[in-house]
Design a protein around this motif. Structure first.
Motif, mmCIF file in Angstrom:
data_model
loop_
_atom_site.group_PDB
_atom_site.id
_atom_site.type_symbol
_atom_site.label_atom_id
_atom_site.label_comp_id
_atom_site.label_asym_id
_atom_site.label_seq_id
_atom_site.Cartn_x
_atom_site.Cartn_y
_atom_site.Cartn_z
ATOM 1 N N PRO A 272 -10.887 24.318 3.747
ATOM 2 C CA PRO A 272 -10.363 25.514 4.397
ATOM 3 C C PRO A 272 -9.498 26.403 3.519
ATOM 4 O O PRO A 272 -9.198 27.528 3.918
ATOM 5 C CB PRO A 272 -9.522 24.931 5.538
ATOM 6 N N ASN A 273 -9.085 25.931 2.346
ATOM 7 C CA ASN A 273 -8.151 26.724 1.544
ATOM 8 C C ASN A 273 -8.240 26.334 0.074
ATOM 9 O O ASN A 273 -8.976 25.421 -0.313
ATOM 10 C CB ASN A 273 -6.712 26.542 2.063
ATOM 11 N N ASP A 274 -7.469 27.037 -0.749
ATOM 12 C CA ASP A 274 -7.505 26.806 -2.193
ATOM 13 C C ASP A 274 -7.086 25.391 -2.560
ATOM 14 O O ASP A 274 -7.619 24.805 -3.514
ATOM 15 C CB ASP A 274 -6.590 27.806 -2.910
ATOM 16 N N GLN A 275 -6.114 24.826 -1.849
ATOM 17 C CA GLN A 275 -5.631 23.488 -2.178
ATOM 18 C C GLN A 275 -6.722 22.443 -1.949
ATOM 19 O O GLN A 275 -6.916 21.539 -2.765
ATOM 20 C CB GLN A 275 -4.382 23.158 -1.359
ATOM 21 N N ALA A 276 -7.435 22.557 -0.851
ATOM 22 C CA ALA A 276 -8.525 21.623 -0.576
ATOM 23 C C ALA A 276 -9.614 21.731 -1.640
ATOM 24 O O ALA A 276 -10.160 20.714 -2.094
ATOM 25 C CB ALA A 276 -9.110 21.885 0.810
ATOM 26 N N ILE A 277 -9.920 22.952 -2.046
ATOM 27 C CA ILE A 277 -10.953 23.156 -3.066
ATOM 28 C C ILE A 277 -10.510 22.578 -4.403
ATOM 29 O O ILE A 277 -11.309 21.973 -5.132
ATOM 30 C CB ILE A 277 -11.279 24.656 -3.179
ATOM 31 N N ALA A 278 -9.229 22.717 -4.733
ATOM 32 C CA ALA A 278 -8.717 22.170 -5.989
ATOM 33 C C ALA A 278 -8.717 20.646 -5.980
ATOM 34 O O ALA A 278 -8.959 20.004 -7.013
ATOM 35 C CB ALA A 278 -7.308 22.694 -6.255
ATOM 36 N N LEU A 279 -8.453 20.039 -4.823
ATOM 37 C CA LEU A 279 -8.403 18.582 -4.716
ATOM 38 C C LEU A 279 -9.776 17.947 -4.486
ATOM 39 O O LEU A 279 -9.941 16.740 -4.666
ATOM 40 C CB LEU A 279 -7.472 18.174 -3.569
ATOM 41 N N TYR A 280 -10.739 18.739 -4.099
ATOM 42 C CA TYR A 280 -12.056 18.226 -3.736
ATOM 43 C C TYR A 280 -12.706 17.375 -4.826
ATOM 44 O O TYR A 280 -13.264 16.302 -4.533
ATOM 45 C CB TYR A 280 -12.962 19.388 -3.328
ATOM 46 N N PRO A 281 -12.663 17.769 -6.110
ATOM 47 C CA PRO A 281 -13.275 16.913 -7.132
ATOM 48 C C PRO A 281 -12.653 15.525 -7.197
ATOM 49 O O PRO A 281 -13.347 14.549 -7.497
ATOM 50 C CB PRO A 281 -13.021 17.677 -8.438
ATOM 51 N N SER A 282 -11.359 15.423 -6.923
ATOM 52 C CA SER A 282 -10.654 14.141 -7.014
ATOM 53 C C SER A 282 -10.790 13.306 -5.748
ATOM 54 O O SER A 282 -10.865 12.071 -5.817
ATOM 55 C CB SER A 282 -9.164 14.384 -7.297
ATOM 56 N N LEU A 283 -10.830 13.966 -4.583
ATOM 57 C CA LEU A 283 -10.820 13.236 -3.315
ATOM 58 C C LEU A 283 -12.208 12.980 -2.746
ATOM 59 O O LEU A 283 -12.364 12.148 -1.850
ATOM 60 C CB LEU A 283 -9.971 13.981 -2.279
ATOM 61 N N GLY A 284 -13.213 13.668 -3.254
ATOM 62 C CA GLY A 284 -14.560 13.470 -2.722
ATOM 63 C C GLY A 284 -15.041 12.038 -2.845
ATOM 64 O O GLY A 284 -15.809 11.554 -2.002
ATOM 65 N N PHE A 285 -14.601 11.323 -3.878
ATOM 66 C CA PHE A 285 -15.006 9.926 -4.055
ATOM 67 C C PHE A 285 -14.556 9.038 -2.901
ATOM 68 O O PHE A 285 -15.169 7.999 -2.630
ATOM 69 C CB PHE A 285 -14.427 9.376 -5.359
ATOM 70 N N PHE A 286 -13.487 9.431 -2.212
ATOM 71 C CA PHE A 286 -12.986 8.617 -1.101
ATOM 72 C C PHE A 286 -13.953 8.584 0.073
ATOM 73 O O PHE A 286 -13.782 7.786 0.998
ATOM 74 C CB PHE A 286 -11.614 9.124 -0.657
ATOM 75 N N GLU A 287 -14.982 9.441 0.060
ATOM 76 C CA GLU A 287 -16.005 9.392 1.107
ATOM 77 C C GLU A 287 -16.758 8.056 1.072
ATOM 78 O O GLU A 287 -17.405 7.690 2.052
ATOM 79 C CB GLU A 287 -16.996 10.543 0.921
ATOM 80 N N ALA A 288 -16.693 7.347 -0.052
ATOM 81 C CA ALA A 288 -17.372 6.055 -0.177
ATOM 82 C C ALA A 288 -16.426 4.889 0.093
ATOM 83 O O ALA A 288 -16.732 3.747 -0.233
ATOM 84 C CB ALA A 288 -17.971 5.916 -1.576
ATOM 85 N N THR A 289 -15.265 5.183 0.693
ATOM 86 C CA THR A 289 -14.258 4.167 0.994
ATOM 87 C C THR A 289 -13.911 4.224 2.483
ATOM 88 O O THR A 289 -14.306 5.169 3.182
ATOM 89 C CB THR A 289 -12.974 4.411 0.175
ATOM 90 N N PRO A 290 -13.123 3.264 2.983
ATOM 91 C CA PRO A 290 -12.736 3.310 4.402
ATOM 92 C C PRO A 290 -11.540 4.210 4.688
ATOM 93 O O PRO A 290 -11.096 4.281 5.837
ATOM 94 C CB PRO A 290 -12.400 1.846 4.710
ATOM 95 N N LEU A 291 -11.013 4.908 3.695
ATOM 96 C CA LEU A 291 -9.827 5.726 3.882
ATOM 97 C C LEU A 291 -10.152 7.063 4.530
ATOM 98 O O LEU A 291 -11.298 7.528 4.511
ATOM 99 C CB LEU A 291 -9.122 5.974 2.537
ATOM 100 N N SER A 292 -9.116 7.704 5.053
ATOM 101 C CA SER A 292 -9.221 9.067 5.556
ATOM 102 C C SER A 292 -8.708 10.035 4.492
ATOM 103 O O SER A 292 -7.677 9.790 3.857
ATOM 104 C CB SER A 292 -8.393 9.251 6.830
ATOM 105 N N ILE A 293 -9.440 11.118 4.309
ATOM 106 C CA ILE A 293 -8.945 12.201 3.457
ATOM 107 C C ILE A 293 -8.727 13.466 4.300
ATOM 108 O O ILE A 293 -8.808 14.581 3.800
ATOM 109 C CB ILE A 293 -9.877 12.463 2.263
ATOM 110 N N GLY A 294 -8.445 13.238 5.559
ATOM 111 C CA GLY A 294 -8.031 14.339 6.410
ATOM 112 C C GLY A 294 -9.108 14.983 7.247
ATOM 113 O O GLY A 294 -8.825 15.956 7.954
ATOM 114 N N ARG A 295 -10.333 14.486 7.197
ATOM 115 C CA ARG A 295 -11.332 15.013 8.136
ATOM 116 C C ARG A 295 -10.826 14.749 9.543
ATOM 117 O O ARG A 295 -10.364 13.651 9.854
ATOM 118 C CB ARG A 295 -12.692 14.346 7.932
ATOM 119 N N GLY A 296 -10.921 15.762 10.408
ATOM 120 C CA GLY A 296 -10.398 15.622 11.755
ATOM 121 C C GLY A 296 -8.924 15.961 11.865
ATOM 122 O O GLY A 296 -8.280 15.615 12.860
#
Length: 404
Positions: free
Chosen positions: A258-282
Motif C-alpha cells: 500500500p505504500n513506499d515502506q511496504a515496497i521497500a521492505l518487500y524484497p526482504s519480507l517476501g521470503f516469509f511467505e514460505a514460513t508460518p509467520l505473519s508479515i501483516g497480511r490482514g
C-alpha cells in the motif's frame, strides 16, 4: 551520431519519426541512454507520451494487458485511449485483476468491465498467456503495468507470457515503460532455471534494477521466449529518468503493497511467505511487520484478520501475535537479517521455520539460500556467494539498458 544520441537531442516530431521507423523495422527503441528533449526535465512515463505511440494504435484492434496502475494523471489508460478513439478489443488482466482487488494467489475470472463494457480476459486463471482464439481479432498488443523490481512479483511473469503469445502469433507488442522503485539495487541470488516458476521466470537476480521496458528488451534479446525473433517489440521509454531517482508510486501496485515502506521492505519480507509467520497480511500495514504467536524477537502486538486484499485466511488470522514493527525503519534493497534472525529463534525453540521448503526455493530461485541459512552462514558470507553471478548479470544486461 548513433541513434541513442539522436533520441537525446531530437525534437518531439523527430522523436516520433524515429519511433515509427524503429517499429517498422521490428526492433525496440535503442538500448543506450534515452533522454527527452532538453526543453523539459520532468519525469514522464511512457503512457503519457501519446505522440510516440498513438500512431502505432490508430485504426488497429488493440489488446491491453493492464491493471489499476495503468494511469496517466489519474486517468486510466483504457479511458485515455477510448477518448482518443482507439479501438480496444480486449483487456487482459494479471494477478490481482484489472482493478487490482483480487487477493494474492486468488484466481482471476473472465468478466465484462462495468464501466466500459469491454471484455476482460484473465491471465491468472485457466491460462497465463492469451490463447490463439483470444488473439484472433487483435492487431497490436500493449503492456502497461507498474512493477516493483522484485523477481518474484508476478507482473513480469505475465509480461513473459504476453511476449511469448505475441511472438507466436506475430502480433506487434508495445511496452509503455514505468519507473522501478527499486531500480538502484542489484542483489540476491540469480535464478537457477531448475527452480523456474511463475514467481521466477528468468535467470536474473531477486533485485534486477531494470524497468519492465528494459526487461522486455532483455527477454527478447536473450531469447528467453520461443520464436523471439518473430516478436516486433517497441518500448516507449520514460523521459528524464535515472534509475537512482526516488519514485513514489501514485497507485498501489497490489492490495498488500500500500505504500513506499511496504515496497521497500518487500524484497526482504517476501521470503516469509514460505514460513508460518505473519508479515501483516490482514492488517493496515502489510509487508511492514513480522510476527508470530508462540515466541518473538520483539513485542509489537497485532492481530491479522480477513480483510479486502487478504480475505483468503492470512497467516495467523484472528490470532494475537508479537513481533517487529518496521513501519519507521529505513529500508533499502535486500536485508537478510530479518530472515536469519527469525530462523535462529525458531531453531532455538526446535520449531520448523521453512514450512514450505519448495516455495522458499522458488522465491529464492535456488535452494542455496535456504541451505546457507540452515547451515548458519552469516549474511556477509551469503552475499559473497552471489557476487560472481551478479557481476556476470550486470554485463549481460548492459546492452538492454535505456537509462543511466
Amino acid at each position: 551520431m548513433n541513434l541513442a544520441k539522436l533520441l537525446a537531442t531530437a525534437s518531439q516530431g523527430a522523436l516520433l519519426l524515429l519511433v515509427l521507423l524503429i517499429s517498422a523495422c521490428s526492433q525496440a527503441l535503442p538500448v543506450d541512454s534515452v533522454k527527452k528533449q532538453a526543453a523539459s526535465t520532468e519525469l514522464t512515463i511512457g503512457a503519457a507520451q501519446l505522440d510516440l505511440y498513438l500512431p502505432l494504435l490508430a485504426n488497429k484492434r488493440v489488446g491491453l494487458l493492464v491493471n489499476q496502475t495503468a494511469t496517466v494523471n489519474d486517468l486510466h489508460l483504457v479511458d485515455l485511449l477510448l477518448q482518443q478513439n482507439i479501438n480496444i478489443e480486449t483487456i487482459f488482466a494479471p494477478e490481482h485483476g484489472f482493478r487490482g482487488n483480487y487477493d494474492a494467489g486468488a484466481q482471476v475470472n473472465n468478466s465484462i468491465d462495468s464501466k466500459t463494457g469491454l471484455k476482460i480476459v484473465s491471465l491468472y486463471g485457466a491460462n497465463k498467456a492469451p490463447t490463439p482464439t483470444q488473439l484472433a481479432n487483435i492487431d497490436v498488443l500493449v503492456f502497461d503495468i507498474q512493477d516493483v523490481g522484485v523477481r518474484y512479483y508476478t507482473y513480469i511473469s505475465s509480461l513473459h507470457y504476453f511476449m511469448q503469445a505475441a511472438a507466436t502469433a506475430k502480433i506487434p507488442l508495445l511496452v509503455l515503460d514505468r519507473p522501478n522503485p527499486n531500480a538502484a539495487f542489484i542483489d540476491g541470488p540469480v535464478l537457477d532455471l531448475a527452480y523456474q516458476s511463475f514467481v521466477g521466470m528468468h535467470p536474473i537476480p531477486l533485485l534486477h534494477g531494470m524497468t519492465v521496458g528494459e526487461l522486455a528488451l532483455m527477454i527478447k534479446g536473450e531469447a528467453w521466449i520461443e520464436q523471439a525473433d518473430n516478436l516486433q517489440l517497441t518500448v516507449i521509454p520514460l523521459a528524464n529518468y535515472r534509475r537512482d531517482m526516488a519514485y513514489s508510486l501514485p497507485v498501489k501496485p497490489s492490495p498488500n503493497l500500500p505504500n513506499d515502506q511496504a515496497i521497500a521492505l518487500y524484497p526482504s519480507l517476501g521470503f516469509f511467505e514460505a514460513t508460518p509467520l505473519s508479515i501483516g497480511r490482514g492488517t493496515d500495514f502489510p509487508f511492514q511487520v513480522i510476527g508470530y504467536d508462540k515466541f518473538s524477537l520483539a513485542n509489537f502486538c497485532f492481530t491479522p484478520v480477513s480483510t479486502p486484499g487478504a480475505a483468503l485466511t492470512p497467516p495467523l488470522m484472528n490470532t494475537q501475535v508479537l513481533g517487529q514493527d518496521l513501519r519507521q525503519v529505513h529500508s533499502q534493497g535486500l536485508n537478510l537479517s530479518y530472515l536469519i534472525n527469525w530462523y535462529q529463534l525458531f531453531k532455538q525453540h526446535n520449531a520448523v521455520f521453512f514450512s514450505s521448503e519448495s516455495f522458499m526455493d522458488k522465491l529464492a530461485g535456488t535452494n542455496k539460500l535456504r541451505l546457507q541459512i540452515e547451515q548458519g552462514l552469516s549474511e556477509k558470507q551469503i552475499r559473497q556467494s552471489w557476487q560472481a553471478e551478479l557481476s556476470q548479470f550486470k554485463q549481460q544486461r548492459q546492452p538492454y539498458l535505456l537509462y543511466l
